[in-house]
Design an enzyme around this catalytic site. Structure first.
Site, PDB file in Angstrom:
ATOM      1  CD  GLU A 187      21.454  15.476   6.100  1.00  0.00           C
ATOM      2  OE1 GLU A 187      20.996  14.431   5.619  1.00  0.00           O
ATOM      3  OE2 GLU A 187      21.018  16.609   5.792  1.00  0.00           O
ATOM      4  CG  ASP A 213      24.978  12.317   5.880  1.00  0.00           C
ATOM      5  OD1 ASP A 213      24.666  13.366   5.290  1.00  0.00           O
ATOM      6  OD2 ASP A 213      24.150  11.442   6.221  1.00  0.00           O
ATOM      7  CB  ILE A 214      23.446  13.565  10.939  1.00  0.00           C
ATOM      8  CG1 ILE A 214      24.369  14.696  11.407  1.00  0.00           C
ATOM      9  CG2 ILE A 214      22.596  13.049  12.096  1.00  0.00           C
ATOM     10  CD1 ILE A 214      23.639  15.915  11.914  1.00  0.00           C
TER      11      ILE A 214
END
Length: 328
Positions: free
Chosen positions: A257, A214-215
């Site tokens: 994301e 996950d960003i």
């Protein structure tokens, strides 16, 4: 093209029957040449169906007229036989028109045979016996050639249609399986990959590992630089991952994301090593959007599929590990 070919053929008949001295057929073929010249004019005006129907009637009349005048044995009925399959290639607006034409051709052929059986030919004494052989072979050739041409056209058309359909199916399959923004697999396709990996584990004992990433603070990127910038980051990140990870890795945009990575034949330790290398590469890579340098960090959650657990259990475990990583 059909009208031009027919005009040339009737011109040749005009010459043949002029030599044989059969005046009714000389006149008929003379008028036929004029008719096809007129049809060529209509063809240029795009009256395709009318032109073909006129040609159909003219061919039938010529075959009937020639057979009644000089006899069945010269092969003119072959032209009617040729029309039966050929009419199905003509661009009629209504499908039943071709069936009507072919049925009419068969009926005319049967009727013509009955007439010639009960009535002798009007010109039944052509002096040269080789003329019969020549005319039969000539009529056979001009009857069989159109069927060969149309059959070839049908074969080419069918093959081309199949290739186009296959290409469209491939494109549809790609659209159904690929995330349009990143070019990665979408969630539905990844589920299929996971099911296959699970089946291989159960049947052959092949291990696999799953990684979700996950960003970090991706919302801030969207809020500060706009969603176009966010899309750029996702596309660039997906490209970097595809270039960096090995061939036996399957990458998917799991949602938003979040990116899910399937490592086939990887134990948990090997997957962690690959992820750590990827994480370092991402942290040291500047993402430049409109001269804006954006530095990304990602949080990863890793779990092995080698244990006796379901796909749902593995997905739940990597989500927990991701959550732990976010809170560290």
């Amino acid at each position: 093209t059909i009208a031009i070919a027919c005009a040339i053929i009737h011109l040749s008949y005009y010459a043949i029957f002029s030599i044989l001295g059969i005046k009714p057929l000389v006149l008929f073929n003379g008028f036929s040449v004029i008719l096809y010249i007129l049809l060529i004019v209509f063809l240029f005006k795009e009256h395709y169906v009318s032109t073909m129907l006129a040609a159909y009637v003219a061919i039938c009349l010529h075959s009937v007229f020639a057979t009644i005048l000089i006899g069945w044995q010269y092969g003119f009925p072959l032209q009617i036989i040729c029309l039966i399959p050929v009419v199905f290639y003509w661009p009629f607006k209504k499908k039943y028109t071709a069936y009507l034409c072919s049925s009419l051709s068969a009926a005319v052929l049967i009727l013509l045979k009955l007439i010639t059986l009960s009535h002798p030919a009007i010109y039944n004494e052509i002096p040269d016996g080789s003329t019969e052989t020549f005319l039969y072979i000539y009529n056979f050739c001009i009857s069989i050639i159109p069927m060969v041409i149309f059959s070839s056209m049908y074969s080419i058309s069918t093959r081309t249609s199949q290739e186009i359909l296959s290409e469209k199916n491939r494109n549809l399959l790609q659209l159904a399986s690929i995330d349009p923004l990143t070019g990665l697999l979408n969630r539905r396709s990844m589920v299929t990959k996971l099911e296959n990996a699970y089946y291989e584990r159960e049947k052959n004992g092949r291990i696999f590992s799953l990684v979700i990433c996950d960003i970090d603070d991706f919302k801030k990127v969207n809020d500060k630089y706009g969603h176009d910038c966010g899309d750029y980051v996702l596309k660039s990140l997906a490209k970097l991952m595809k270039n960096s990870l090995q061939n036996n890795c399957t990458i998917c945009r799991w949602g938003g994301e979040e990116i899910l990575i399937l490592f086939s034949d990887f134990c948990c330790e090997a997957a962690c090593e690959a992820v750590e290398k990827l994480r370092n590469e991402i942290e040291t890579t500047p993402f430049i959007y409109n001269n804006i340098h954006i530095n990304l960090t990602l949080t990863f959650g890793v779990s092995s599929g080698s244990d006796d657990c379901s796909i749902s259990d593995i997905l739940l475990q990597i989500d927990k590990n991701l959550y732990k990583g976010k809170n560290c």
